[in-house]
Design a protein around this motif. Sequence first.
Motif, PDB file in Angstrom:
ATOM      1  N   MET A 136       0.821  -1.170   0.000  1.00 17.36           N
ATOM      2  CA  MET A 136       0.000   0.000   0.000  1.00 17.36           C
ATOM      3  C   MET A 136       0.879   1.253   0.000  1.00 17.36           C
ATOM      4  O   MET A 136       0.530   2.218  -0.665  1.00 17.36           O
ATOM      5  CB  MET A 136      -0.884  -0.075   1.243  1.00 17.36           C
ATOM      6  CG  MET A 136      -1.708   1.101   1.463  1.00 17.36           C
ATOM      7  SD  MET A 136      -3.216   0.758   0.621  1.00 17.36           S
ATOM      8  CE  MET A 136      -4.176   1.985   1.107  1.00 17.36           C
ATOM      9  N   GLU A 137       1.925   1.241   0.725  1.00 20.46           N
ATOM     10  CA  GLU A 137       2.833   2.373   0.790  1.00 20.46           C
ATOM     11  C   GLU A 137       3.452   2.626  -0.574  1.00 20.46           C
ATOM     12  O   GLU A 137       3.616   3.789  -0.983  1.00 20.46           O
ATOM     13  CB  GLU A 137       3.936   2.087   1.814  1.00 20.46           C
ATOM     14  CG  GLU A 137       4.723   3.306   2.144  1.00 20.46           C
ATOM     15  CD  GLU A 137       5.678   3.021   3.268  1.00 20.46           C
ATOM     16  OE1 GLU A 137       6.794   3.524   3.156  1.00 20.46           O
ATOM     17  OE2 GLU A 137       5.336   2.322   4.218  1.00 20.46           O
ATOM     18  N   LYS A 138       3.731   1.575  -1.279  1.00 14.31           N
ATOM     19  CA  LYS A 138       4.304   1.710  -2.622  1.00 14.31           C
ATOM     20  C   LYS A 138       3.311   2.396  -3.547  1.00 14.31           C
ATOM     21  O   LYS A 138       3.668   3.267  -4.335  1.00 14.31           O
ATOM     22  CB  LYS A 138       4.684   0.323  -3.133  1.00 14.31           C
ATOM     23  CG  LYS A 138       5.360   0.368  -4.460  1.00 14.31           C
ATOM     24  CD  LYS A 138       5.759  -1.019  -4.863  1.00 14.31           C
ATOM     25  CE  LYS A 138       6.402  -0.975  -6.216  1.00 14.31           C
ATOM     26  NZ  LYS A 138       6.775  -2.224  -6.730  1.00 14.31           N
ATOM     27  N   VAL A 139       2.069   2.032  -3.467  1.00 19.05           N
ATOM     28  CA  VAL A 139       1.020   2.629  -4.299  1.00 19.05           C
ATOM     29  C   VAL A 139       0.858   4.108  -3.941  1.00 19.05           C
ATOM     30  O   VAL A 139       0.705   4.970  -4.813  1.00 19.05           O
ATOM     31  CB  VAL A 139      -0.312   1.861  -4.110  1.00 19.05           C
ATOM     32  CG1 VAL A 139      -1.470   2.568  -4.785  1.00 19.05           C
ATOM     33  CG2 VAL A 139      -0.185   0.448  -4.594  1.00 19.05           C
ATOM     34  N   LEU A 140       0.920   4.392  -2.653  1.00 15.54           N
ATOM     35  CA  LEU A 140       0.801   5.778  -2.218  1.00 15.54           C
ATOM     36  C   LEU A 140       1.987   6.609  -2.725  1.00 15.54           C
ATOM     37  O   LEU A 140       1.813   7.763  -3.140  1.00 15.54           O
ATOM     38  CB  LEU A 140       0.723   5.855  -0.698  1.00 15.54           C
ATOM     39  CG  LEU A 140      -0.613   5.453  -0.064  1.00 15.54           C
ATOM     40  CD1 LEU A 140      -0.504   5.468   1.445  1.00 15.54           C
ATOM     41  CD2 LEU A 140      -1.725   6.371  -0.510  1.00 15.54           C
ATOM     42  N   ASN A 141       3.151   6.022  -2.709  1.00 17.09           N
ATOM     43  CA  ASN A 141       4.343   6.715  -3.221  1.00 17.09           C
ATOM     44  C   ASN A 141       4.216   6.978  -4.720  1.00 17.09           C
ATOM     45  O   ASN A 141       4.597   8.048  -5.206  1.00 17.09           O
ATOM     46  CB  ASN A 141       5.602   5.907  -2.928  1.00 17.09           C
ATOM     47  CG  ASN A 141       6.113   6.121  -1.521  1.00 17.09           C
ATOM     48  OD1 ASN A 141       5.787   7.117  -0.893  1.00 17.09           O
ATOM     49  ND2 ASN A 141       6.894   5.181  -1.030  1.00 17.09           N
TER      50      ASN A 141
END
Length: 112
Positions: free
Chosen positions: A1-6
Motif C-alpha cells: 500500500m505504501e508503494k502505491v501511495l508513493n
Amino acid sequence: MEKVLNEILVKLLSIDNKVSELDNKVSNLDNKVSNLDNKVTNLDNKVTNLDNKVSNLDNKVTTLETGQQQIVTRLDTLETDVKDVKATVSRIEVSQNDDVIGLLKVMQKQKH
C-alpha cells in the motif's frame, strides 16, 4: 500500500510540476499579449497623430487656395482698372487732339 501511495504522490508531483509549467507559459503568453496591446495602442496613437497632421495640411492647402483665389480676383480687378485707365487716357487724348485742331483752325482763320 505504501508503494502505491508513493507512486500516486510521484504522479501528483509530476502533475503539479506540469501545471506549474503551464501556468508559467500562460503567464508568458499574457505578457506577450499585453506587449502586443501596448504596441497596438502606440500604433493607434501614431495613426491619430498622422491623421491630425493630414488635417492640418488640408487646412493649410485650403488657406493657400483661398489666398490664391483672392490674388486671381485682385489681378482681374487690376486688369479691369488698367483697361478703364487706358480708355480714359484715350478719351483725354482724343479730347486734346480736338482742342488742338480747334486752336489750329482758329489760328489759321486769324492769319487770313
